[in-house]
Design an enzyme around this catalytic site. Structure first.
Site, PDB file in Angstrom:
ATOM      1  N   GLY B 248      53.013 -47.754 102.446  1.00 33.87           N
ATOM      2  CA  GLY B 248      51.711 -47.241 102.850  1.00 33.87           C
ATOM      3  C   GLY B 248      51.083 -46.408 101.751  1.00 33.87           C
ATOM      4  N   GLY B 476      59.443 -46.783 104.788  1.00 37.16           N
ATOM      5  CA  GLY B 476      60.314 -47.233 103.709  1.00 37.16           C
ATOM      6  C   GLY B 476      61.077 -46.081 103.094  1.00 37.16           C
ATOM      7  N   THR B 477      60.921 -44.906 103.710  1.00 31.63           N
ATOM      8  CA  THR B 477      61.409 -43.671 103.118  1.00 31.63           C
ATOM      9  C   THR B 477      62.843 -43.340 103.491  1.00 31.63           C
ATOM     10  OG1 THR B 477      60.199 -42.746 104.981  1.00 31.63           O
ATOM     11  CG2 THR B 477      59.221 -42.491 102.824  1.00 31.63           C
ATOM     12  N   GLY B 518      57.053 -35.525 105.973  1.00 36.63           N
ATOM     13  CA  GLY B 518      57.737 -36.217 107.057  1.00 36.63           C
ATOM     14  C   GLY B 518      59.178 -35.790 107.263  1.00 36.63           C
ATOM     15  N   ILE B 620      68.752 -31.321 100.348  1.00 39.73           N
ATOM     16  CA  ILE B 620      68.514 -32.761 100.334  1.00 39.73           C
ATOM     17  C   ILE B 620      69.295 -33.373 101.500  1.00 39.73           C
ATOM     18  CG2 ILE B 620      68.724 -34.880  98.991  1.00 39.73           C
ATOM     19  CD1 ILE B 620      66.648 -32.811  97.935  1.00 39.73           C
ATOM     20  N   GLY B 695      59.280 -36.856  98.759  1.00 37.55           N
ATOM     21  CA  GLY B 695      58.759 -38.217  98.568  1.00 37.55           C
ATOM     22  C   GLY B 695      57.622 -38.329  97.576  1.00 37.55           C
ATOM     23  N   GLU B 696      56.948 -37.238  97.311  1.00 36.10           N
ATOM     24  CA  GLU B 696      55.836 -37.291  96.363  1.00 36.10           C
ATOM     25  C   GLU B 696      56.140 -36.560  95.064  1.00 36.10           C
ATOM     26  OE1 GLU B 696      52.220 -37.942  99.495  1.00 36.10           O
ATOM     27  OE2 GLU B 696      52.509 -35.923  98.765  1.00 36.10           O
TER      28      GLU B 696
END
Lengths: 316, 736
Positions: B248, B476-477, B518, B620, B695-696
């Protein structure tokens, strides 16, 4: 995609006759380009003549020491052929520089010669394009033209021939063999096979309507070092900004053809005389008549530098 | 559960499941092609018909007429929905700028103007080509550089002291004028496309007033409200289901035309209808990362201390759209006594600009961190040391406000050590490897950690198995897996005993997937639900909840132990809500990016040789899927640095390279060895999970590290992204 009828041809001459007789008919081989274009309604054949049963899928030695490559030999088979790898390395290297493994498994020798330009305005049916719709104009002129041709263009069209294999065939002086509906055959030098756009950019090649490619022949091996260098923004699966196919002998003499710069594989034999002195003279002569756009002017120095890389590689 | 004080010790800290590298629990579905993506959900509604989208062939103007007669007669056609059936555009959904359908006005190229519904896809496609549309074109504004001349100021963030003007601290102009060493440069970044593998796709079916859409969407709760508004139906009559999403990157944060058209088409055809947006429409029909023109001015003392920072950015959008907030991170990364920031927004008639992975930071850091490299060179200072000298542990705008955690210096030192940074030649164009000019570059990565409320339900079955339900999405994460890890840790069961169900609007509303929020928020929401379930279990089994431990499928307190399964079936639901810890503390994530490139001395082609990211992003949760996120983002950053650009036709007003052949993203051959190191400092201010977004972070700064490596290789500075060979070719060292 428009509705179409379909038949499977039983012989080359019958295939040629079928396409000649049916208005709006086309040959179908691997379909890797034609079917995509049909889905976008850039190509709208009303009838397809599938040539896959014609047994034109062998590579054989010719009497004069060359090779005769059947029109339906796949790119994968051709690139992997031991004789081609040994004697015509530039051809193997050019083929594997293009597309992807899956596409090369399906794409044929003749079909590859006939693949159409990747000009983005050719692909967008909202835009004028003389190649797609004669007389509609050329949106690429004055538009986004970074990938497009710098030489051999016309006021009607600046599209580039996108392929790799044909650039190698050009440097090897290959010949295209065809058959027409009445069974007549002819041999077209690769130099004459692709056309410049002039006032009829819709015609990419010298083939007459219904004329079917049956084979491509290679003359006897040239020896020398065979190099194909493809320059692109990403490392794989992209069309060439510039490519160079060359066969260079130990004494520095040789042949060179350029891809990504013109509507056809671009070779100026007269310029090859100065090859032993380096890239500059050859490139200056090859591109003397270039008419680049602001977007693609860089292709001319890039072609020279790529040729220099090829010469250095051949010497190494 | 309200999270308003720093987290103490809790069951997650056991780290028996959380924190362990864990294979995706949805991996077998993905690798066997059996994960049901939206367009493939043949089983959810009977008798599905196919929709094909017709789009505008002009960028700006009005539809004069649409003739659908021939298309209606075409074989297999069931219904045709045209935009002219609506007198005006359908209402805008949440955060949409361009309307998705309705009315005669064309606001941008490839705007949807009709849907053809037929028995087969091929019939719908063939009939779509038979619709004859005529337009009255009008002039549009398609050139950012030209539009920028009349751009107006925009607020940088909610807290800007004077949102309609320039943000100033100290006296930038005076400090810059006085600074002994300065950088003053303009940079540009192009528009970029999300270019995700799975296009927008929806199946829609009506049952009376009730509509169900099976779609591909990152934010279920937002999209439910939006789609109800667009279609003027009651939200309670709408269900959205999006369990699997094939990428996405922000493009699926909002409702797109596929969902609207599938719903309208299904209504008109009286059948379930499936619609996938055709690939050639993806770039112009939807949203993109806006292009920017950025200006950075840095002033420093001779020992490298920044005394003055100016960062400004101009971008454009359709009327009513927002700016690309490319300067936001600069306010938080480096301290200088004198600072000046502004954003400007111009109006153009190109397609809508909106969020794409790390909006703001991604293009902002590509520029800021190139400027810092230029400053380091002018100072004759190591680029790593320059960053370290200017590190700050407090929000420069509010020095009393500390970062909750900030280990940027450790990221940089660790990265420099592991990468072999000491071998870098400070003077550019010094290292050759055959035909390759070799260079190294680095940059700081920075992205905020955002706290969003998030809820979940957890069920303990009579068989002792757990089922998690939340409208959270896995784009997809690895969300499925980290939620299963969280539940397994909290209830003391193996991860195989947890089933996770996502993406259904009938489930409790989650934070959704966006802004790298998320993972932390959705697991924290599930944590809250798990705490409730533990209480219910304890009560049922006769334990005092605060004494009970959950491990190995047993509940224990003192010398009493009972199997968890005895408590089932039970259901608990809760969510996480946040207090002001993100106001009291600045919460961010940090990275040091290190890259080595080769630039072909002949052709100018850049090929990446090595990449390393050292990340400081809290605990993590799953090092394996987190690493996948970071290397994927690094790959996307490589695309941004070296090849991705939406090419604008400034005459006709559209992105010309609107397919995956002409919009190039990196392929496998472009991406070499990538290494990721996580510092793994739990952050007790972020949530009970002590995790943060990751994620970013991987895309933030990596583009500049590549650009700086290219400069180090060639000695040619290219300030206009992407750094394609044509931009430096003729300035490269002469070839022999």
């Amino acid at each position: 995609m428009r509705a179409f009828t379909y038949e499977r041809a039983t012989s080359p001459a019958q295939a040629a006759a079928a396409v000649t007789q049916q208005p709006g008919a086309k040959f179908l081989a691997g379909g890797t380009n034609l079917l995509d274009l049909m889905k976008l309604e850039i190509e709208t054949p009303r009838h397809l003549v599938d040539v896959q049963d014609l047994k034109l899928d062998t590579i054989a030695a010719t009497e004069d020491g060359g090779l005769r490559i059947g029109a339906l030999v796949t790119n994968t088979t051709l690139a992997a052929d031991a004789r081609v790898r040994r004697d015509y390395g530039v051809l193997t290297r050019a083929i594997v520089a293009g597309a992807s493994g899956q596409l090369r498994n399906k794409a044929t020798t003749a079909g590859n010669l006939l693949q159409r330009t990747r000009c983005p305005y050719f692909y967008d049916t909202n835009q004028p394009c003389n190649k797609r719709k004669p007389g509609s104009g050329c949106a690429a002129l004055g538009g986004y033209s970074r990938q497009l041709a710098v030489i051999g263009t016309s006021e009607q069209c600046i599209a580039t021939y996108p392929g790799d294999m044909a650039i190698a065939l050009r440097v090897l002086d290959a010949t295209v063999e065809t058959v027409a509906a009445d069974g007549r055959t002819r041999r077209i030098a690769i130099a004459d096979f692709h056309r410049l756009p002039g006032d009829t950019p819709q015609r990419d090649t010298a083939l007459e309507p219904g004329e079917l490619i049956t084979a491509v022949t290679l003359p006897k091996p040239l020896g020398g070092r065979h190099v194909y260098r493809k320059v692109r923004d990403r490392a794989s699966y992209a069309f060439a900004l510039v490519s160079v196919a060359a066969v260079i002998q130990r004494d520095g003499t040789g042949r060179v053809a350029f891809g990504g710069v013109a509507p056809k594989p671009w070779r100026v034999e007269a310029a090859e005389a100065t090859l032993p002195e380096g890239a500059r003279g050859v490139s200056a002569r090859v591109f003397a008549d270039a008419r680049p756009t602001e977007d693609n002017r860089f292709k001319i120095p890039l072609a020279e530098r790529t040729l220099a890389a090829v010469i250095a590689q051949a010497k190494a | 559960m309200k999270f308003d004080t720093p987290a103490g010790t809790n069951p997650i800290d056991r780290l028996q499941v959380v924190g362990q590298p864990t294979d995706r629990i949805d991996g077998p579905l993905k690798t066997t092609g059996t994960a049901p993506y939206a367009y493939e959900r043949h089983d959810v509604a009977p008798n599905q018909a196919y929709g094909y989208i017709v789009s505008a062939g002009i960028a700006k103007g009005r539809i004069s007429s649409m003739d659908t007669r021939e298309a209606e007669r075409a074989p297999g056609v069931l219904a045709i929905v045209t935009t002219l059936e609506h007198a005006k555009p359908l209402p805008l959904g949440k955060m949409n700028v361009a309307h998705l359908f309705g009315g005669a006005e064309v606001a941008h190229y490839h705007q949807a103007i009709a849907l053809v519904v037929a028995e087969t896809f091929e019939q719908a496609r063939a009939a779509a080509a038979l619709i004859r549309t005529t337009y009255a074109r009008s002039d549009g504004r398609f050139d950012l550089a030209k539009a920028a001349l009349s751009a107006g100021y925009e607020p940088i963030d909610d807290e800007a002291p004077n949102p309609q003007d320039v943000e100033r601290v100290g006296d930038f102009a005076a400090a810059f004028a006085k600074a002994p060493v300065t950088v003053d440069q303009t940079y540009t970044t192009p528009g970029e496309s999300h270019a995700m593998m799975e296009p927008f796709a929806t199946i829609a079916a009506w049952e009376g007033e009730k509509l169900t859409v099976w779609t591909s969407n990152q934010m279920i709760a937002w999209s439910k409200a939006s789609l109800a508004k667009i279609l003027s139906i009651k939200p309670e009559n709408l269900r959205i289901d999006s369990p699997f999403i094939g990428g996405g990157f922000g493009g699926k944060l909002f409702v797109r035309a596929d969902a609207v058209l599938a719903a309208l088409g299904a209504k008109k055809a009286g059948r379930a209808v499936k619609v996938a947006m055709q690939r050639p429409l993806m770039m112009n029909n939807s949203t993109h990362r806006p292009a920017t023109i950025q200006h950075v001015r840095l002033g420093a003392t001779r020992d490298g201390r920044l005394t003055a920072i100016h960062h400004s950015s101009t971008s454009s959008n359709l009327p009513g759209g927002g700016p690309e907030v490319a300067v936001q991170q600069t306010k938080l990364i480096y301290a200088a006594p004198n600072r000046e920031y502004w954003l400007k927004l111009a109006v153009t008639d190109l397609p809508e600009g909106n969020a794409m992975r790390a909006p703001g930071e991604a293009p902002g850091l590509m520029v800021l961190e190139m400027a810092m490299d230029e400053l380091a060179e002018k100072l004759a200072m190591d680029p790593v040391e320059l960053r370290i000298v200017n590190d700050t542990l407090v929000d420069p705008a509010k020095p009393e406000r500390r970062f909750s955690q900030r280990h940027l210096v450790e990221c940089l030192r660790t990265g420099a050590d592991r990468f072999g940074w000491s071998h870098r030649q400070a003077k550019p164009a010094q290292v050759r490897d055959g035909p390759w000019l070799v260079g190294m570059g680095m940059a700081v990565g920075f992205r905020n950690n955002l706290l969003q409320k998030s809820a979940a339900r957890i069920k303990l079955g009579g068989d002792g198995k757990l089922t998690v339900e939340t409208d959270m999405t896995d784009i997809g994460t690895g969300t499925y897996t980290i939620l299963a890890q969280t539940a397994a840790e909290m209830l003391g069961v193996p991860i195989g005993d947890v089933m996770v169900k996502l993406g259904d609007s009938d489930f409790p509303a989650s934070a959704g997937s966006g802004g790298q929020w998320g993972a932390n928020n959705s697991t924290a929401g599930l944590y809250a639900a798990c705490v409730k379930l533990r209480e219910a279990v304890a009560q049922k089994l006769g334990f005092n909840a605060s004494d009970a431990t959950f491990a190995g499928g047993q509940v224990k307190a003192g010398n009493r132990s009972l199997p968890l399964v005895q408590a089932g079936p039970l259901t608990a639901e809760d969510g996480i809500e946040y207090g002001t810890l993100d106001k009291q503390y600045q919460q961010s994530t940090f990275a040091g990016h290190f890259v080595e490139v080769g630039v072909d001395a002949y052709t100018g082609e850049t090929r990446i040789r090595r990449m390393l990211a050292v990340c400081d992003a809290g605990r993590i949760i799953n090092p394996k899927s987190a690493r996948s996120q970071v290397i994927g983002a690094m790959t996307m950053g490589a695309g941004a640095a070296l090849m991705e650009e939406l090419a604008v036709d400034k005459r006709f007003g559209f992105f010309v390279n609107h397919d995956l052949a002409s919009y190039e993203v990196p392929v496998h051959a472009d991406i070499p060895h990538q290494e990721v190191i996580f510092l793994d400092y739990p952050d007790d201010k972020s949530s009970p999970m002590k995790a943060k977004g990751v994620g970013e972070l991987g895309i933030c700064g990596v583009g500049a590290a590549i650009a700086n490596a290219v400069y180090n290789a060639t000695g040619v500075r290219v300030r206009d992204y992407p750094i394609t060979l044509d931009k430096h070719l003729e300035k490269l060292p002469a070839i022999a």
